[in-house]
Design a protein around this motif. Structure first.
Motif, PDB file in Angstrom:
ATOM      1  N   MET A   1     -20.473 -20.630  -7.803  1.00  0.00           N
ATOM      2  CA  MET A   1     -20.321 -19.558  -7.620  1.00  0.00           C
ATOM      3  C   MET A   1     -21.230 -18.694  -7.845  1.00  0.00           C
ATOM      4  O   MET A   1     -20.753 -18.187  -9.685  1.00  0.00           O
ATOM      5  N   ASN A   2     -22.294 -17.899  -7.293  1.00  0.00           N
ATOM      6  CA  ASN A   2     -22.791 -16.698  -8.386  1.00  0.00           C
ATOM      7  C   ASN A   2     -22.032 -15.171  -8.257  1.00  0.00           C
ATOM      8  O   ASN A   2     -21.146 -15.708  -7.481  1.00  0.00           O
ATOM      9  N   HIS A   3     -22.517 -14.604  -8.895  1.00  0.00           N
ATOM     10  CA  HIS A   3     -22.142 -13.176  -8.907  1.00  0.00           C
ATOM     11  C   HIS A   3     -22.003 -12.601  -7.438  1.00  0.00           C
ATOM     12  O   HIS A   3     -20.749 -11.785  -7.455  1.00  0.00           O
ATOM     13  N   TYR A   4     -23.131 -12.611  -6.960  1.00  0.00           N
ATOM     14  CA  TYR A   4     -23.050 -11.373  -5.326  1.00  0.00           C
ATOM     15  C   TYR A   4     -22.170 -12.496  -4.250  1.00  0.00           C
ATOM     16  O   TYR A   4     -21.267 -11.663  -3.905  1.00  0.00           O
ATOM     17  N   ASP A   5     -21.604 -13.952  -5.111  1.00  0.00           N
ATOM     18  CA  ASP A   5     -20.755 -14.768  -3.502  1.00  0.00           C
ATOM     19  C   ASP A   5     -19.270 -14.049  -4.052  1.00  0.00           C
ATOM     20  O   ASP A   5     -18.263 -13.858  -3.457  1.00  0.00           O
ATOM     21  N   ALA A   6     -19.262 -14.056  -5.250  1.00  0.00           N
ATOM     22  CA  ALA A   6     -17.848 -13.945  -6.455  1.00  0.00           C
ATOM     23  C   ALA A   6     -17.341 -12.685  -6.171  1.00  0.00           C
ATOM     24  O   ALA A   6     -16.511 -12.231  -5.412  1.00  0.00           O
ATOM     25  N   SER A   7     -18.677 -11.443  -5.644  1.00  0.00           N
ATOM     26  CA  SER A   7     -18.326 -10.172  -6.141  1.00  0.00           C
ATOM     27  C   SER A   7     -17.858  -9.961  -4.006  1.00  0.00           C
ATOM     28  O   SER A   7     -16.929  -9.183  -3.793  1.00  0.00           O
ATOM     29  N   PHE A   8     -18.558 -10.816  -3.282  1.00  0.00           N
ATOM     30  CA  PHE A   8     -17.970 -10.843  -2.023  1.00  0.00           C
ATOM     31  C   PHE A   8     -16.344 -11.240  -1.220  1.00  0.00           C
ATOM     32  O   PHE A   8     -15.739 -11.016  -0.662  1.00  0.00           O
ATOM     33  N   LEU A   9     -16.485 -12.476  -1.764  1.00  0.00           N
ATOM     34  CA  LEU A   9     -15.130 -12.640  -1.784  1.00  0.00           C
ATOM     35  C   LEU A   9     -14.332 -12.003  -2.553  1.00  0.00           C
ATOM     36  O   LEU A   9     -13.057 -12.481  -1.656  1.00  0.00           O
ATOM     37  N   ALA A  10     -14.449 -10.992  -2.955  1.00  0.00           N
ATOM     38  CA  ALA A  10     -13.259 -10.578  -4.160  1.00  0.00           C
ATOM     39  C   ALA A  10     -13.049  -9.372  -3.206  1.00  0.00           C
ATOM     40  O   ALA A  10     -12.187  -8.970  -3.222  1.00  0.00           O
ATOM     41  N   ILE A  11     -14.417  -8.826  -2.220  1.00  0.00           N
ATOM     42  CA  ILE A  11     -14.152  -8.083  -1.270  1.00  0.00           C
ATOM     43  C   ILE A  11     -13.210  -8.324  -0.334  1.00  0.00           C
ATOM     44  O   ILE A  11     -12.871  -7.281   0.394  1.00  0.00           O
ATOM     45  N   ALA A  12     -13.665  -9.543   0.455  1.00  0.00           N
ATOM     46  CA  ALA A  12     -13.117 -10.212   1.160  1.00  0.00           C
ATOM     47  C   ALA A  12     -11.205  -9.978   0.644  1.00  0.00           C
ATOM     48  O   ALA A  12     -10.840  -9.945   1.726  1.00  0.00           O
ATOM     49  N   CYS A  13     -11.304 -10.779  -0.144  1.00  0.00           N
ATOM     50  CA  CYS A  13     -10.060 -10.978  -0.466  1.00  0.00           C
ATOM     51  C   CYS A  13      -8.979  -9.397  -0.861  1.00  0.00           C
ATOM     52  O   CYS A  13      -7.774  -9.171  -0.131  1.00  0.00           O
ATOM     53  N   ALA A  14     -10.113  -9.067  -1.450  1.00  0.00           N
ATOM     54  CA  ALA A  14      -9.043  -7.229  -0.917  1.00  0.00           C
ATOM     55  C   ALA A  14      -9.011  -5.993  -0.542  1.00  0.00           C
ATOM     56  O   ALA A  14      -7.585  -5.559   0.525  1.00  0.00           O
ATOM     57  N   LEU A  15      -9.748  -6.591   0.876  1.00  0.00           N
ATOM     58  CA  LEU A  15      -9.541  -5.469   2.253  1.00  0.00           C
ATOM     59  C   LEU A  15      -8.736  -7.231   3.296  1.00  0.00           C
ATOM     60  O   LEU A  15      -8.347  -6.718   4.078  1.00  0.00           O
ATOM     61  N   MET A  16      -8.721  -8.652   2.861  1.00  0.00           N
ATOM     62  CA  MET A  16      -7.970  -8.924   3.669  1.00  0.00           C
ATOM     63  C   MET A  16      -6.856  -8.963   3.267  1.00  0.00           C
ATOM     64  O   MET A  16      -6.125  -9.784   4.262  1.00  0.00           O
ATOM     65  N   THR A  17      -6.659  -8.327   2.376  1.00  0.00           N
ATOM     66  CA  THR A  17      -4.618  -8.728   1.865  1.00  0.00           C
ATOM     67  C   THR A  17      -4.658  -7.453   1.736  1.00  0.00           C
ATOM     68  O   THR A  17      -4.951  -6.365   1.841  1.00  0.00           O
ATOM     69  N   GLU A  18      -3.253  -7.173   1.238  1.00  0.00           N
ATOM     70  CA  GLU A  18      -2.631  -5.982   1.163  1.00  0.00           C
ATOM     71  C   GLU A  18      -3.007  -4.841  -0.477  1.00  0.00           C
ATOM     72  O   GLU A  18      -2.920  -5.504  -1.278  1.00  0.00           O
ATOM     73  N   ARG A  19      -4.327  -4.519   0.142  1.00  0.00           N
ATOM     74  CA  ARG A  19      -4.184  -3.906  -1.474  1.00  0.00           C
ATOM     75  C   ARG A  19      -3.656  -3.063  -2.543  1.00  0.00           C
ATOM     76  O   ARG A  19      -3.210  -2.223  -1.560  1.00  0.00           O
ATOM     77  N   PRO A  20      -3.623  -3.133  -3.907  1.00  0.00           N
ATOM     78  CA  PRO A  20      -2.848  -2.881  -4.149  1.00  0.00           C
ATOM     79  C   PRO A  20      -3.059  -1.463  -4.700  1.00  0.00           C
ATOM     80  O   PRO A  20      -4.551  -0.912  -4.492  1.00  0.00           O
ATOM     81  N   ARG A  21      -2.889  -0.363  -5.144  1.00  0.00           N
ATOM     82  CA  ARG A  21      -2.816   0.651  -5.441  1.00  0.00           C
ATOM     83  C   ARG A  21      -4.007   1.529  -6.309  1.00  0.00           C
ATOM     84  O   ARG A  21      -4.400   1.695  -6.271  1.00  0.00           O
ATOM     85  N   ARG A  22      -4.029   0.337  -7.473  1.00  0.00           N
ATOM     86  CA  ARG A  22      -4.903   0.562  -8.314  1.00  0.00           C
ATOM     87  C   ARG A  22      -6.085  -0.583  -7.956  1.00  0.00           C
ATOM     88  O   ARG A  22      -6.950  -1.418  -9.050  1.00  0.00           O
ATOM     89  N   PRO A  57      -0.706  -4.924 -14.064  1.00  0.00           N
ATOM     90  CA  PRO A  57      -1.239  -3.878 -13.423  1.00  0.00           C
ATOM     91  C   PRO A  57      -2.231  -5.109 -12.144  1.00  0.00           C
ATOM     92  O   PRO A  57      -2.288  -4.008 -10.871  1.00  0.00           O
ATOM     93  N   LEU A  58      -3.123  -5.985 -12.019  1.00  0.00           N
ATOM     94  CA  LEU A  58      -4.178  -6.549 -10.999  1.00  0.00           C
ATOM     95  C   LEU A  58      -2.960  -7.698 -10.423  1.00  0.00           C
ATOM     96  O   LEU A  58      -4.020  -7.990  -9.588  1.00  0.00           O
ATOM     97  N   ARG A  59      -1.923  -7.434 -11.162  1.00  0.00           N
ATOM     98  CA  ARG A  59      -1.367  -9.570 -10.184  1.00  0.00           C
ATOM     99  C   ARG A  59      -1.940  -9.575  -8.756  1.00  0.00           C
ATOM    100  O   ARG A  59      -1.888  -9.903  -8.808  1.00  0.00           O
ATOM    101  N   PRO A  60      -1.297  -8.473  -7.911  1.00  0.00           N
ATOM    102  CA  PRO A  60      -1.666  -8.457  -6.826  1.00  0.00           C
ATOM    103  C   PRO A  60      -3.386  -8.574  -5.928  1.00  0.00           C
ATOM    104  O   PRO A  60      -2.852  -8.880  -5.194  1.00  0.00           O
ATOM    105  N   ALA A  61      -4.070  -8.224  -7.346  1.00  0.00           N
ATOM    106  CA  ALA A  61      -5.082  -8.428  -7.120  1.00  0.00           C
ATOM    107  C   ALA A  61      -5.361  -9.895  -7.314  1.00  0.00           C
ATOM    108  O   ALA A  61      -6.453 -10.424  -7.899  1.00  0.00           O
ATOM    109  N   ALA A  62      -5.891 -10.608  -6.298  1.00  0.00           N
ATOM    110  CA  ALA A  62      -6.249 -12.416  -6.259  1.00  0.00           C
ATOM    111  C   ALA A  62      -7.930 -11.829  -6.364  1.00  0.00           C
ATOM    112  O   ALA A  62      -8.939 -12.157  -7.081  1.00  0.00           O
TER     113      ALA A  62
END
Lengths: 132, 196, 304
Positions: A1-22, A57-62
């Motif tokens: 996984m390159n860093h672009y794909d990882a960032s994008f999957l992270a964006i997808a995770c943040a947007l498709m799941t309940e986004r933590p406050r921080r 503090p980051l636990r919910p953020a996969a």
């Protein structure tokens, strides 16, 4: 996984799941992951990054974990990844909330499929960022 | 879910102290609590000479293990857990035997260490996937185990995203996350269109 | 808060007729330069777009929006693209770009740019050919960073005498079409002006990227090939000005055009991609709601 794909999957995770406050705290992970690769830790650098990504503090953020996954070859790659994650989440969250009229979307695409489509389009649109 | 295992029950069950000795210690604890001093039962038993430090440590370790084991049935009891595992099965089939073993280890060790916290499951699974190259299934299984938590949908989604990403290099065609998101959207749409 | 939807079908039809009128000189110039192949590409994309529109929303075929989308997509294609790609793109633009999000007025992205970018991601071989067939010989686009790319003269660039997409066949025709749109008030003048000014300024200011070492030195500090090659002009006048996918406020439109200009130039200078115009359109479209939010928030903070 390159860093672009990882960032994008992270964006997808943040947007498709309940986004933590921080959610933005995860933006620090690429820099941390890169800093850890400078230490003589071998494989353990990745493990330490993964464990830090899952601190309370980051636990919910996969998303944080996904951002810790790639091996960042340079500070620039880490900065691009962090910037892409932070801007991507802010921009796409506004887009999904303000411009995607779920009531107008055909029933079979309503909800998750429509959001996935927006994410796929965003992935291809931002593809040149992978080459920065 | 059964009540969590208590220190006072375990220390008697293991035969380190008698019920009478435990009663003494509890009475002493009540006295101290009454005067505003908070004290741990294990330390009081040690102070009273009923429990050795080594026995005390053993009870604490045992207590942790008992609590972890108590968490396992909740994972098994979750009706939704079945389809999480089913969804991950193809990924497991694509992975190496070593990766599948790593996944199994993550599931077992993770039940003890992470309990119902998805973040910890992810960390464990990911650490396993780093230690065992190509162990995408381990990551996926670990994230899927997070399904024991109230945030089942999140865990499943994360599990699937990571699992599919890990499986992609094993496929004979080149697929990017962009393709995968498109395919996922179309598959979901097709499934919804299917007449019930 | 939702997008600025167009509710009046008569008003929509009138605007679409005006856009088609403005696209006419570009289409004619492309056919004149590239021959029957270009005509077939436009026809394939147009008919696929209208067919999909007829299947998904029969009532809105007559408003002409599908025809505009089909023609715009065709103009973004390389001259030598296969017909099936044009048809697939036209269908994708209307089906995925428009109706998947609820139809006309509810699409968050410009449908033609969306189809171009998605197909570029799925079938890159048709969009990243190392060179183009041009006047019987193989040449690289002026925006290409590949070895062997040549910079045509300014007059040749303006006349469209360089390899590229159909819309690049005649920059003067795109300018003419754009002026028609602005005179008919079908497009907000702020967006093309800010976008073209932004591209010019950024090209003058930004240094060369590592990837350009030894290749295409004319792309650095020289706005002309950036303005007259690739999809810059079509983007400025036809893709960014879609009112549905742009911000609401005039200052927001300036920021929006600035974002698009930055992505266009950064893509050309710092990545291997020859042209970032369609990508810039989608990125700016994605930023539009955030720009609106930021400006509304600023306004509220000032007011109270």
């Amino acid at each position: 996984m390159n860093h672009y794909d990882a960032s994008f999957l992270a964006i997808a995770c943040a947007l498709m799941t309940e986004r933590p406050r921080r959610w933005w705290l995860a933006g620090a992970i690429p820099a941390l992951a890169f800093a850890l690769t400078l230490l003589p830790l071998g494989h353990f650098a990745a493990i330490v990054a993964a464990l830090v990504a899952c601190t309370p503090p980051l636990r919910p953020a996969a998303a944080a974990l996904l951002l810790a996954a790639p091996r960042y070859p340079s500070v620039r790659a880490a900065a691009v990844s962090a910037g892409l994650y932070l801007c991507g989440v802010a921009v796409l969250a506004a887009l999904l909330e303000d411009r995607l009229d779920q009531d107008a979307v055909p029933a079979f695409l309503r909800g998750t499929p429509a959001r996935l489509l927006v994410l796929a389009v965003a992935y291809f649109s931002l593809l040149p960022v992978a080459h920065l | 879910m059964s009540a969590p295992v208590q220190f006072r029950d375990l220390v008697v069950e293991l035969g380190f102290v008698t019920s009478a000795q435990l009663g003494d210690a509890l009475a002493r604890q009540d006295e101290l609590n009454g005067s505003g001093v908070r004290s741990h039962l294990g330390h009081l038993l040690e102070d009273l000479g009923y429990l050795t430090p080594a026995q005390h440590r053993l009870v604490l370790v045992q207590l942790d293990m008992q609590r972890a084991l108590a968490a396992l049935p909740t994972v098994r009891r979750s009706a939704r857990h079945g389809w999480v595992v089913a969804a991950l099965a193809p990924v497991a089939l694509l992975s190496s035997p070593l990766a599948i073993l790593a996944a199994a280890a993550v599931v077992l060790v993770g039940a003890w260490l992470a309990q119902g916290r998805p973040g910890r499951w992810l960390a464990l699974g990911w650490a396993a996937s780093v230690l065992v190259p190509g162990a995408g299934a381990a990551t996926a299984a670990a994230a899927g185990q997070g399904g024991a938590s109230p945030r089942l949908r999140e865990s499943v989604l994360v599990a699937l995203i990571i699992a599919v990403s890990a499986a992609v290099p094993l496929l004979p065609i080149a697929l990017s996350p962009g393709h995968l998101l498109l395919i996922a959207a179309l598959l979901l749409a097709l499934l919804r269109r299917r007449p019930r | 808060m939702r997008g600025p939807f167009l509710h009046s079908s008569q008003r929509t039809a009138a605007i679409m007729r005006q856009v088609l009128l403005a696209l006419a000189p570009i289409t004619v110039a492309a056919i004149w330069r590239h021959g029957a192949g270009a005509a077939l590409l436009v026809l394939a994309a147009l008919s696929a777009a209208v067919t999909v529109e007829a299947v998904l929303a029969r009532a809105s075929v007559s408003d002409g929006s599908a025809a505009v989308t089909g023609v715009l997509f065709a103009l973004l294609l390389p001259a030598g693209a296969p017909l099936w790609l044009a048809a697939l793109g036209g269908a994708l633009a209307v089906g995925l770009g428009k109706h998947a999000f609820g139809g006309l007025g509810k699409n968050p992205f410009n449908p033609a740019a969306l189809a171009r970018v998605v197909l570029m991601g799925l079938l890159p071989v048709y969009f990243f050919a190392p060179a183009w067939r041009w006047d019987g010989v193989t040449q690289a686009s002026p925006l290409s960073k590949a070895a062997g790319a040549l910079l045509p003269s300014a007059s040749a660039l303006l006349a469209g005498d360089a390899p590229g997409a159909l819309a690049q066949a005649a920059p003067w025709a795109v300018l003419l079409g754009g002026l028609v749109l602005l005179l008919l008030r079908s497009a907000d003048w702020r967006i093309p002006l800010a976008y073209l000014a932004g591209v010019t300024l950024l090209v003058l200011v930004l240094p060369a990227g590592e990837r350009m070492a030894g290749h295409a030195p004319w792309l650095v500090g020289n706005p002309l090939p950036h303005l007259l090659s690739g999809g810059t002009l079509l983007t400025a006048f036809f893709l960014l000005t879609d009112p549905v996918t742009a911000p609401f406020s005039p200052p927001g439109k300036l920021v929006f055009a600035g974002v698009a200009a930055l992505v266009t130039v950064a893509t050309r200078l710092y990545t291997p991609y020859p042209d970032g115009a369609a990508l810039a359109v989608l990125t700016a479209n994605a930023c539009a709601p955030l720009i609106d939010r930021a400006l509304v928030w600023r306004k509220l903070r000032r007011a109270g």
